[in-house]
Write a protein that holds these residues in place. Structure first.
Motif, PDB file in Angstrom:
ATOM      1  N   ARG A   1      35.511  61.143  48.924  1.00 37.64           N
ATOM      2  CA  ARG A   1      34.994  62.227  48.099  1.00 37.64           C
ATOM      3  C   ARG A   1      33.569  62.648  48.415  1.00 37.64           C
ATOM      4  N   ILE A   2      32.765  61.735  48.919  1.00 37.30           N
ATOM      5  CA  ILE A   2      31.383  62.085  49.250  1.00 37.30           C
ATOM      6  C   ILE A   2      31.041  61.562  50.641  1.00 37.30           C
ATOM      7  N   ARG A   3      29.976  62.100  51.223  1.00 36.36           N
ATOM      8  CA  ARG A   3      29.605  61.762  52.598  1.00 36.36           C
ATOM      9  C   ARG A   3      29.122  60.314  52.706  1.00 36.36           C
ATOM     10  N   PRO A   4      29.345  59.678  53.862  1.00 33.55           N
ATOM     11  CA  PRO A   4      28.859  58.309  54.068  1.00 33.55           C
ATOM     12  C   PRO A   4      27.349  58.169  53.873  1.00 33.55           C
ATOM     13  N   THR A   5      26.602  59.193  54.255  1.00 34.27           N
ATOM     14  CA  THR A   5      25.151  59.116  54.079  1.00 34.27           C
ATOM     15  C   THR A   5      24.784  59.023  52.608  1.00 34.27           C
ATOM     16  N   THR A   6      25.519  59.728  51.773  1.00 29.06           N
ATOM     17  CA  THR A   6      25.273  59.663  50.330  1.00 29.06           C
ATOM     18  C   THR A   6      25.652  58.299  49.782  1.00 29.06           C
ATOM     19  N   ILE A   7      26.751  57.740  50.279  1.00 28.28           N
ATOM     20  CA  ILE A   7      27.173  56.407  49.843  1.00 28.28           C
ATOM     21  C   ILE A   7      26.106  55.371  50.174  1.00 28.28           C
ATOM     22  N   GLY A   8      25.512  55.494  51.373  1.00 26.72           N
ATOM     23  CA  GLY A   8      24.484  54.551  51.782  1.00 26.72           C
ATOM     24  C   GLY A   8      23.276  54.552  50.857  1.00 26.72           C
TER      25      GLY A   8
ATOM     26  N   GLY B   1      33.495  60.545  43.081  1.00 30.19           N
ATOM     27  CA  GLY B   1      32.984  59.745  44.182  1.00 30.19           C
ATOM     28  C   GLY B   1      31.657  59.084  43.843  1.00 30.19           C
ATOM     29  N   HIS B   2      30.751  59.840  43.240  1.00 24.17           N
ATOM     30  CA  HIS B   2      29.453  59.282  42.839  1.00 24.17           C
ATOM     31  C   HIS B   2      29.628  58.177  41.793  1.00 24.17           C
ATOM     32  N   ALA B   3      30.529  58.402  40.845  1.00 21.72           N
ATOM     33  CA  ALA B   3      30.768  57.398  39.803  1.00 21.72           C
ATOM     34  C   ALA B   3      31.328  56.120  40.402  1.00 21.72           C
ATOM     35  N   ALA B   4      32.259  56.254  41.363  1.00 19.88           N
ATOM     36  CA  ALA B   4      32.885  55.075  41.972  1.00 19.88           C
ATOM     37  C   ALA B   4      31.866  54.228  42.728  1.00 19.88           C
TER      38      ALA B   4
ATOM     39  N   LEU C   1      37.084  50.537  44.896  1.00 18.26           N
ATOM     40  CA  LEU C   1      36.199  51.663  44.599  1.00 18.26           C
ATOM     41  C   LEU C   1      35.577  52.267  45.854  1.00 18.26           C
ATOM     42  N   MET C   2      35.276  51.439  46.842  1.00 16.46           N
ATOM     43  CA  MET C   2      34.618  51.952  48.045  1.00 16.46           C
ATOM     44  C   MET C   2      35.433  53.043  48.744  1.00 16.46           C
ATOM     45  N   PRO C   3      36.733  52.856  48.990  1.00 17.55           N
ATOM     46  CA  PRO C   3      37.503  53.934  49.623  1.00 17.55           C
ATOM     47  C   PRO C   3      37.584  55.190  48.762  1.00 17.55           C
ATOM     48  N   VAL C   4      37.580  55.022  47.441  1.00 19.20           N
ATOM     49  CA  VAL C   4      37.600  56.183  46.549  1.00 19.20           C
ATOM     50  C   VAL C   4      36.364  57.045  46.785  1.00 19.20           C
ATOM     51  N   ALA C   5      35.223  56.401  46.919  1.00 21.10           N
ATOM     52  CA  ALA C   5      33.986  57.133  47.175  1.00 21.10           C
ATOM     53  C   ALA C   5      33.968  57.746  48.567  1.00 21.10           C
ATOM     54  N   GLN C   6      34.492  57.013  49.560  1.00 18.85           N
ATOM     55  CA  GLN C   6      34.469  57.492  50.940  1.00 18.85           C
ATOM     56  C   GLN C   6      35.279  58.767  51.123  1.00 18.85           C
TER      57      GLN C   6
END
Length: 336
Positions: free
Chosen positions: A245-252, A8-11, A238-243
């Protein structure tokens, strides 16, 4: 960190880099090689073709009429208005300013979530909102164009970019439920198709008469290919892949990468100038987004209550037992 979270972090890290580099690359194509409408319609049409082609090789999903309406609304907000406002805004402002304004999107999503999803706004979140908005205001009021650049209206461009973020924030909230029920390919193939059909009267003429198809060099074609394949197709995968696997706050938090990449590229190729207000505005926005994205969400609070409740029940049970024993002792004393 386990393998799932690492993916998720990589994506999201790769997506952030692609988005960041897209600011100066898209700026390079406008307006000589392609108009904003031509670039916008290119992304819609290419996205529709790419995702519908990909859908032939994955499991088909049936979308009922109710969810189809949500996808239509999502396509207007997250694909149509979002991309159109972004490209029109980038025509007038610098890539650096556009990327900095773009980092305010999580703050807007937080405010919208409060009214639609009833997400709580804590003091920490409110402080982040004011810091972020003040940072965006600094960018807008100090906007300028480097000497020798084409005539433009940077304040208007920054406002368009801010509106683009607002549209995407609404998109994230409105399509939250359907994004959990369907695959990214199913969602994107319908959204890009709707956007392509709705924008056809506005964009097809500009696309057919674009200078890129007449006298574009290899450099311009590579830039165009990067916009379509990289900043449109790959990032929306890539965005849905990250969503998941990791929290939205981390994605932000990865939005911080975008202005850094855009600034380095834009300044190095002469599209922008380094001024003291840019890092200050960026720090304000980064601080605001950090406070917002690290605040507790509604789900966090509800989860904590679920975790704490058994302990409270246990304490209440122990307290009740103590009270019963105490009452029995006092009763025995009275009898004696």
């Amino acid at each position: 960190m386990n393998k799932t979270k690492l993916q998720g972090h990589a994506a999201i890290f790769v997506a952030a880099i692609i988005f960041g580099a897209n600011f100066p690359i898209t700026k390079h194509l406008m307006p000589h090689w392609m108009s904003p409408w031509a670039l916008t319609y290119s992304r819609f049409a290419f996205g529709a073709i790419a995702f519908w082609t990909l859908s032939l090789f994955v499991k088909k999903e049936r979308v009922p009429r109710k969810d189809m309406f949500t996808l239509l609304l999502g396509s207007m907000l997250g694909v149509g208005f979002n991309q159109a406002l972004f490209i029109f805004g980038l025509q007038y402002t610098s890539p650096t300013d556009a990327s900095i304004v773009n980092t305010v999107m999580p703050i807007m999503a937080m405010v919208i979530s409060f009214f639609i999803l009833k997400e709580p706004i804590t003091l920490k979140k409110a402080g982040g909102v004011f810091l972020g908005l003040f940072g965006v205001l600094c960018v807008i009021l100090s906007a300028h164009v480097p000497a020798g650049a084409s005539k433009s209206a940077p304040i208007l461009g920054d406002l368009f970019c801010a509106l683009s973020c607002l549209m995407y924030a609404f998109f994230l909230v409105i399509t939250r439920d359907v994004s959990k029920r369907y695959s990214p390919v199913t969602i994107m193939k319908w959204m890009f198709l709707f956007s392509t059909i709705l924008s056809f009267p506005f964009g097809y003429k500009d696309l057919l008469t674009a200078n890129l198809f007449v006298s574009g060099s290899l450099n311009e074609w590579l830039s165009y290919g990067y916009l379509l394949v990289g900043a449109t197709f790959i990032t929306y995968l890539l965005m849905p892949v990250a969503q998941k696997r990791i929290r939205p706050t981390t994605i932000g938090m990865y939005n911080y990468v975008q202005p850094l990449v855009a600034s380095v590229i834009a300044i190095s190729i002469g599209q922008d100038e380094f001024t003291w207000i840019k890092p200050i505005a960026a720090i304000l926005i980064f601080a605001g987004v950090y406070f917002v994205t690290t605040s507790k969400s509604r789900e966090d609070i509800e989860r904590e209550l679920v975790e704490v409740k058994p302990a409270l029940d246990s304490e209440d049970a122990d307290r009740f037992q103590v009270e019963v024993v105490t009452q029995q002792i006092n009763k025995d004393k009275k009898i004696n």
